[in-house]
Design an enzyme around this catalytic site. Structure first.
Site, mmCIF file in Angstrom:
data_model
loop_
_atom_site.group_PDB
_atom_site.id
_atom_site.type_symbol
_atom_site.label_atom_id
_atom_site.label_comp_id
_atom_site.label_asym_id
_atom_site.label_seq_id
_atom_site.Cartn_x
_atom_site.Cartn_y
_atom_site.Cartn_z
ATOM 1 N N ARG A 1 -24.906 -12.811 -43.634
ATOM 2 C CA ARG A 1 -23.730 -12.290 -42.937
ATOM 3 C C ARG A 1 -24.108 -10.972 -42.296
ATOM 4 N NH1 ARG A 1 -20.035 -11.987 -46.782
ATOM 5 N NH2 ARG A 1 -19.828 -14.221 -46.417
ATOM 6 N N SER B 1 0.846 -1.181 0.000
ATOM 7 C CA SER B 1 0.000 0.000 0.000
ATOM 8 C C SER B 1 0.885 1.235 0.000
ATOM 9 C CB SER B 1 -0.895 -0.037 1.240
ATOM 10 O OG SER B 1 -1.377 1.258 1.542
#
Lengths: 343, 343, 343, 343
Positions: C307, C268
């Site tokens: 398509r 941290s």
């Protein structure tokens, strides 16, 4: 939703406002208001409007017939108008629904229904904000071990925790109030959404219709669904924050943490010693449900042409569940706030 | 996104604003502004702020070291602060990042980056609104066969069609402008989000930091993500409307419909006669992508405790793609507007 | 994904297999194999196939030109075929890509790329199964307090916990192996997906093409995407299970629970005492990301006609991220398994 | 789902199988079978099992009491067991539900319910495959203009089109059949999922329970949900393919295309000339709904610890809607197949 699941994760009050009976009643009220508005605007005669009002008085829909129509037409309005028309004295039958399309009635009825649902949500949200403010007043100064990334971090106080719960809720309350004027509006477009079917009186009728129904005025929005989808986004934010609160409560009430206890947890069928943070967990579940449904509502933005039966039906399949989840989430959050005990 | 896919469905300009270099530069600017603000507020000395400014001048990050830190710590800030500190003359090293937590830097840097991204989005949106208004001025009175539920319905005109495209876009433009003040705000909370680490000077430092960065002030929002998630909801609405426009264009330009033609469509590797409405289709794809990602952002609302590495990282995995999809969608919509030919 | 984020939540190995260079190389290999197969089947001459092979040898694509083609045509193949053709000696230019459509090349190339990606996934999955089995062998008999609904319940043992992690992973390993034959198949349909463009030799060419590429044979699947979407469903299940493991690890390693510790957590920037279960949290984030993307892939099932540029592009925008998330999730799970310490 | 919406987009047959009455009946049958199996395995006495069987005979649950229990405990089982126990002659009351946990009963009951639902789905799917095969036999050789990217491409034939619809449906039929053995299994784990509460007889009881209920045997799967989530993935694929068929039908029956006509379309309240492809559009809507819900089911994979009330409840909020959407989609697809007219 089944009645049993609804008892846990549903909302009887909001479910009733969304039920078939409520929807049909709203639609009939829209047709009535439309007839009245159309008469005032001169599209139909005052006698026609009276005949329509007389027909609607005491109307009991044949629900089986409506269901058949729904299945056949994809919308219930043709069947509903058909049933109503048989009660209208001639020569006024055609005046009913004159110029309108099914979507005008359905969307406007939805707005008629949505107002009271937002009232419930707003009222519960206000009560929840009060309850959390009460917790803050009582416990805000008490120390609480903060956790980040699931590890104990440093001490903070309950005030900071409660502020992080409260602030977004206050924001949603304002957002919902601000949304109302642009959201709760009449839909009036006619068959292809350009009001051409109202003989030049469409704008006037829309304004009069809005007045009668307590709604706002807007351009036709047959394919313009962003105000509705934006509402569901806000509902998901709300349940998201309540899910965050639920997650916090479940974590803080862990056996090993006990930063808070719940006055009444759920019982277990096999472990009598347990007291489960059931409502907290359901808040998380509802947050995730609503998050997913919010994404689906966004999918419903892609309308083809002047009306998409597909995108529109997707709303029907999604929106009611979001209203119920939001109501349920608020209901549970309110309950759990009353159960929180902080040493 | 790969460069090839980006050429079709990405946005080089926004991608650059989100790249590692831009993010690190934004973080450094935040650390600098924090040091300056902290000095003015009296948390650190003016000398310390000067030493930090000197250290940042000409700083070239070791990107491999940052990547290692990112992998190890889950955030890049510890490694970045470490690299910067080695350049700060003692005894001022600890003054860098004093009181802050990684999330303060990362979230504030994100806001620094988001402003220019919103500028791009707003500028393109304004241009698109102009382009559509131009189409309306030129063609609004022309007749168009309306279609509902995928069937020819009744004639309407192009003005009605273009209004239905324009109106929501105008709304998003206003919404994005309205969001800026409450969205583009500094994040300053310290380790557990309560500003306790700033020795009582947290509020002052936040205000001064905001001033220096051109951002607004807000309470710490480590776990309060609704303004950000609300932004992404609006982005998805925007791409949703552009998807609707794309769907309309693809339908209206069908071989059998030809209500519009596109000046330049995409070529086919096997059918030389075809002119494909490629951009229109990509608008639909981007709408659906962003809709799904908006749902995922809503999932990220459920933060555990005072910082959820899981929920926060989920934002990182989602938000950049949404910015790019939005930018790409606007870019393509602008292009296709210039290609529309209406007989 | 940016390089920094990739260091945390990406997968350099899989990203390389999905990069532009890899995709173009796969496409070129498909064109080559198609030419060879077409020659053997008699659609083109052996000389043509040789000329094409000669053209491909040492081919360095002009990536800018490909990007332009991608933007213009919506697919990269016309531009790629164009570049290749300029290198083919006449009269053989038209033999290149003869009978094929862009989608044949793109989808088949995707399958060429997918095989090695699945190899990586399977190898890591096997290693993870081994690592968990090792943990079970070492610690399976040790007592563990079970928790249900976030409350301590009753003691169980680590063996039960590890079994619940292992069993689904073993299932996914088998599922992925079983999917390969029906998933990793050639795409060969020609312009409209019926192989009519191959002069009656389409089935033979497809079989020969499959042989050359180490893929299976299948009917054209231009619009039939369920095997691909089913794969992504399995990937999401896999990351879902790893997310569950991550959630368990984060919970079990809580400061207050300490049923396990992690040898190396993340640091941290503000709390030196913390050791964060970073990888565990990222497992949860990746699970949620992939869950959302899996829903988006399901949205891509709705292809229009023969398509759909929209549905197909939606896959491109989604599938690579899912491969990377899956690879990253396995990479992190493997790492974290090595860090678990059980007292 | 409301009855009206269900008439259009629901499934009365499957809804009945998911209703409260059906679920409670399934749970009672599981408790009965458990008692019988426990007696055979020697955990409880034969007399106890007989007393439990006698108690269950003619049992009419107090639904209000169950709803109260559901709300309080988060699961209905404690209240249900309580109601049943008052009917069991002492000293056998504690033998009811002996060793089991609520989740054992609920999950196993879900499997009891799921079998018949899959029967319906499989039967309709088989009928749909037959219907499409019939269309192919009748019309397969007829010419059809193929469209790619929303533009007319080249002629193909109806056989190719119908094959692309049929092939994935045949695959789902096989997949669902293959899933049954590993999906439709008993859940028996006891409070923390390790069968420790069954005094060493857990495996035997699980096998006997499975036998009695016509289910398969499996390790406890309280937190291992992938077979269930995989099922919902397949359901979404199925509705996705039906959505593709719906999209095709809506496109092919466009006024301007007319490659097929529908014998009966939906009527319009305002345009008498229209015949709307309502069922085709609803197929698209259901595909998108199920796609979103499939993503939500994937979110439910992340269980915390040995039982997550949040993740589990998320299934309850999602799975029934997916079963209904799938049944409805098949119902509508079957209907529309009978309406297709090809010139």
């Amino acid at each position: 939703m089944s009645a049993l699941l609804s008892a846990l994760a549903g909302d009887a009050e909001i479910e009733a406002l969304l039920a078939d009976a409520a929807q049909i009643a709203a639609m009939v009220s829209v047709e009535l208001a439309l007839a009245s508005a159309s008469a005032e605007a001169g599209l139909i005669s005052a006698e026609a409007a009276d005949a329509i009002a007389a027909a609607a008085a005491g109307f009991e829909p044949d629900m089986d017939g409506l269901a058949e129509g729904m299945e056949r037409d994809g919308v219930v309005v043709p069947a509903l108008v058909g049933q109503l028309r048989t009660r209208v004295a001639e020569p006024y039958r055609e005046a009913l629904h004159r110029g309108a399309t099914s979507q005008d009635i359905i969307d406007t009825a939805l707005m008629v229904q949505t107002g009271p649902i937002l009232d419930i949500i707003a009222a519960r949200l206000a009560a929840l904000i009060d309850a959390l403010a009460g917790l803050k007043a009582a416990h805000g100064g008490k120390t609480l071990m903060a956790h980040t990334r699931m590890q104990a971090a440093l001490p903070t106080d309950w005030g900071a925790k409660l502020d992080s719960w409260l602030e977004p809720l206050q924001r949603y309350f304002r957002t919902i109030e601000q949304m109302r004027p642009s959201l709760l509006v009449v839909q009036l477009g006619g068959p292809v959404g350009d009001r051409a079917s109202f003989d030049g009186k469409g704008d006037a009728i829309a304004a009069l219709l809005a007045q009668r129904l307590g709604l706002g005025v807007a351009r036709p929005w047959h394919t313009v669904r962003d105000p509705l989808v934006a509402l569901t986004g806000t509902l998901a934010l709300l349940t998201g924050t309540l899910g965050k609160i639920g997650a916090d409560i479940a974590l803080l009430s862990q056996t090993e943490v006990q930063a808070l206890t719940l006055a009444e947890g759920g019982g277990s069928s096999s472990m009598a010693h347990k007291s489960n943070p059931v409502a907290a967990e359901i808040l998380v579940a509802l947050a995730r449900q609503n998050a997913g449904l919010a994404g689906t509502m966004q999918q419903a933005m892609v309308h083809e042409y002047e009306r998409s039966g597909a995108a529109w039906a997707l709303e029907w399949l999604t929106l009611p569940a979001m209203f119920v989840a939001t109501g349920a989430s608020l209901r549970l959050a309110l309950r759990i706030c009353g159960q929180i005990r902080i040493a």
